[in-house]
Design an enzyme around this catalytic site. Structure first.
Site, PDB file in Angstrom:
ATOM      1  N   GLY A   1       0.782  -1.230   0.000  1.00  0.00           N
ATOM      2  CA  GLY A   1       0.000   0.000   0.000  1.00  0.00           C
ATOM      3  C   GLY A   1       0.811   1.276   0.000  1.00  0.00           C
ATOM      4  O   GLY A   1       0.240   2.369  -0.085  1.00  0.00           O
ATOM      5  N   GLU A   2       2.150   1.185   0.097  1.00  0.00           N
ATOM      6  CA  GLU A   2       2.973   2.399   0.077  1.00  0.00           C
ATOM      7  C   GLU A   2       2.807   3.140  -1.244  1.00  0.00           C
ATOM      8  O   GLU A   2       2.781   2.538  -2.307  1.00  0.00           O
ATOM      9  CB  GLU A   2       4.456   2.039   0.260  1.00  0.00           C
ATOM     10  CG  GLU A   2       4.837   1.685   1.670  1.00  0.00           C
ATOM     11  CD  GLU A   2       6.332   1.415   1.789  1.00  0.00           C
ATOM     12  OE1 GLU A   2       7.082   1.742   0.842  1.00  0.00           O
ATOM     13  OE2 GLU A   2       6.751   0.854   2.819  1.00  0.00           O
TER      14      GLU A   2
ATOM     15  N   HIS B   1     -11.607  26.255   7.923  1.00  0.00           N
ATOM     16  CA  HIS B   1     -12.607  26.147   8.992  1.00  0.00           C
ATOM     17  C   HIS B   1     -12.481  27.319   9.970  1.00  0.00           C
ATOM     18  O   HIS B   1     -13.484  27.810  10.486  1.00  0.00           O
ATOM     19  CB  HIS B   1     -12.427  24.816   9.721  1.00  0.00           C
ATOM     20  CG  HIS B   1     -13.486  24.545  10.746  1.00  0.00           C
ATOM     21  ND1 HIS B   1     -14.823  24.467  10.431  1.00  0.00           N
ATOM     22  CD2 HIS B   1     -13.412  24.359  12.094  1.00  0.00           C
ATOM     23  CE1 HIS B   1     -15.531  24.224  11.526  1.00  0.00           C
ATOM     24  NE2 HIS B   1     -14.691  24.165  12.547  1.00  0.00           N
TER      25      HIS B   1
ATOM     26  N   LYS C   1     -29.176  27.379  20.410  1.00  0.00           N
ATOM     27  CA  LYS C   1     -29.416  26.131  21.153  1.00  0.00           C
ATOM     28  C   LYS C   1     -28.686  26.209  22.482  1.00  0.00           C
ATOM     29  O   LYS C   1     -27.498  26.529  22.519  1.00  0.00           O
ATOM     30  CB  LYS C   1     -28.908  24.924  20.344  1.00  0.00           C
ATOM     31  CG  LYS C   1     -29.701  24.665  19.079  1.00  0.00           C
ATOM     32  CD  LYS C   1     -29.132  23.515  18.281  1.00  0.00           C
ATOM     33  CE  LYS C   1     -27.861  23.887  17.565  1.00  0.00           C
ATOM     34  NZ  LYS C   1     -27.390  22.866  16.625  1.00  0.00           N
TER      35      LYS C   1
END
Length: 316
Positions: free
Chosen positions: A43-44, A135, A197
């Protein structure tokens, strides 16, 4: 008028959003740089540059969206490959900057992962970041290199201006989103409201109050990110229960994890307007979701940086 690009300009794409990069390339009138991404049996990630970048001004497009860790590693390895191949500058275009929600220690013994990712990008060799709707805007201070943060709100505002909704009101789904909602309300020249809220005592249910007149109005909810869609779906349902005629929602980054699409489908939202900073798979493209392209804005930002023109007009 086509964009003017010098011979040393190169644009590369990785795996997170190749369609967006291709759209940017078409707008700029350039070819995509040639590279390949392969993986070892374990997976490297292995990356090969298939053309010379010596002395080039490189722009590399990659959102660090799901799977975040895979896309972050691809980005770091590609930056390292470009640096070792003697690219003059490596401008990283990150339409969606993942890990941005981990921008502070909310409790003891927590990491500040947004800063860690910034450090890794710098260490790898990036020389500039072009991104959209962080963000928290102060994330720009995590970098010791130029950061240009573009705003998706301008694209969202243009969409609602074209719709020409009557009796509209922009609603922030919580107190934290008031700044974003105020900007959209100013652009649309409509009033603003928000959903308050609060829990008066531990163990008691939250009380929900709506500040602003929503009776018979077309409410537009705006957030920067929709992940699980719980907040936006709940807000839409509450607004309709309290008398709103219809509820529209919009965001820049459509993460849409888990059963978020089903939540949106089942909610009182008439239309959810998002951008393509994150690639949305076909199975999540329900009729309620409208996808707007950020490619024209990113292409213009790239051209301004490349030709040493001010980027400020793109923020307005």
């Amino acid at each position: 008028m086509p964009y003017q690009l010098r011979k040393n300009f190169k644009l590369f794409s990785l795996n997170s959003n190749p369609e967006l990069t291709k759209e940017i390339a078409d707008l700029l009138g350039c070819e995509l740089g040639k590279s390949s991404i392969t993986r070892f049996s374990d997976g490297e990630v292995q990356i090969h540059l298939e053309e010379s970048v010596r002395g080039a001004e490189v722009y590399l497009v990659q959102s660090t969206s799901q799977p975040s860790n895979e896309h972050v590693m691809e980005l770091l390895i590609m930056i390292d490959a470009l640096k070792r191949a003697s690219a003059e500058t490596i401008n990283v275009v990150i339409p969606y900057y993942g890990y941005a929600r981990q921008d502070r220690k909310a409790s003891s013994r927590e990491p500040i992962t947004a800063k860690l990712v910034a450090n890794m990008l710098e260490t790898a060799g990036a020389t500039r970041i072009i991104t959209m709707d962080l963000h928290a805007p102060q994330l720009q201070g995590f970098f010791d290199m130029p950061v240009d943060q573009l705003l998706g709100e301008t694209i969202l505002a243009a969409h609602f201006q074209e719709k020409g909704l009557e009796d509209a009101i922009v609603v922030a789904p919580d107190n934290g989103g008031l700044g974003r909602a105020r900007k959209l309300a100013n652009d649309l020249d409509v009033p603003i409201g928000f959903i308050d809220k609060r829990r008066m005592n531990p163990g008691e249910p939250e009380t929900i109050n709506i500040v602003g007149d929503i009776q018979g109005k077309n409410a537009i909810i705006i957030v920067d990110i929709i992940d699980t869609a719980t907040t936006v779906a709940l807000a839409a349902n509450v607004l309709v229960e309290r008398g709103a005629k219809a509820v529209y929602a919009c965001c820049t980054h459509a993460v849409l994890s888990g059963n978020s699409v089903q939540l949106i489908e089942d909610s009182a939202i008439t239309e959810l307007v998002v951008t393509n900073t994150i690639r949305i798979p076909e199975e999540k493209r329900i009729p309620k979701i409208t996808i707007l392209s950020v490619a024209p804005l990113l292409a213009e930002a790239i051209e301004h940086v490349h030709n040493e023109k001010p980027v400020t007009p793109l923020f307005e």
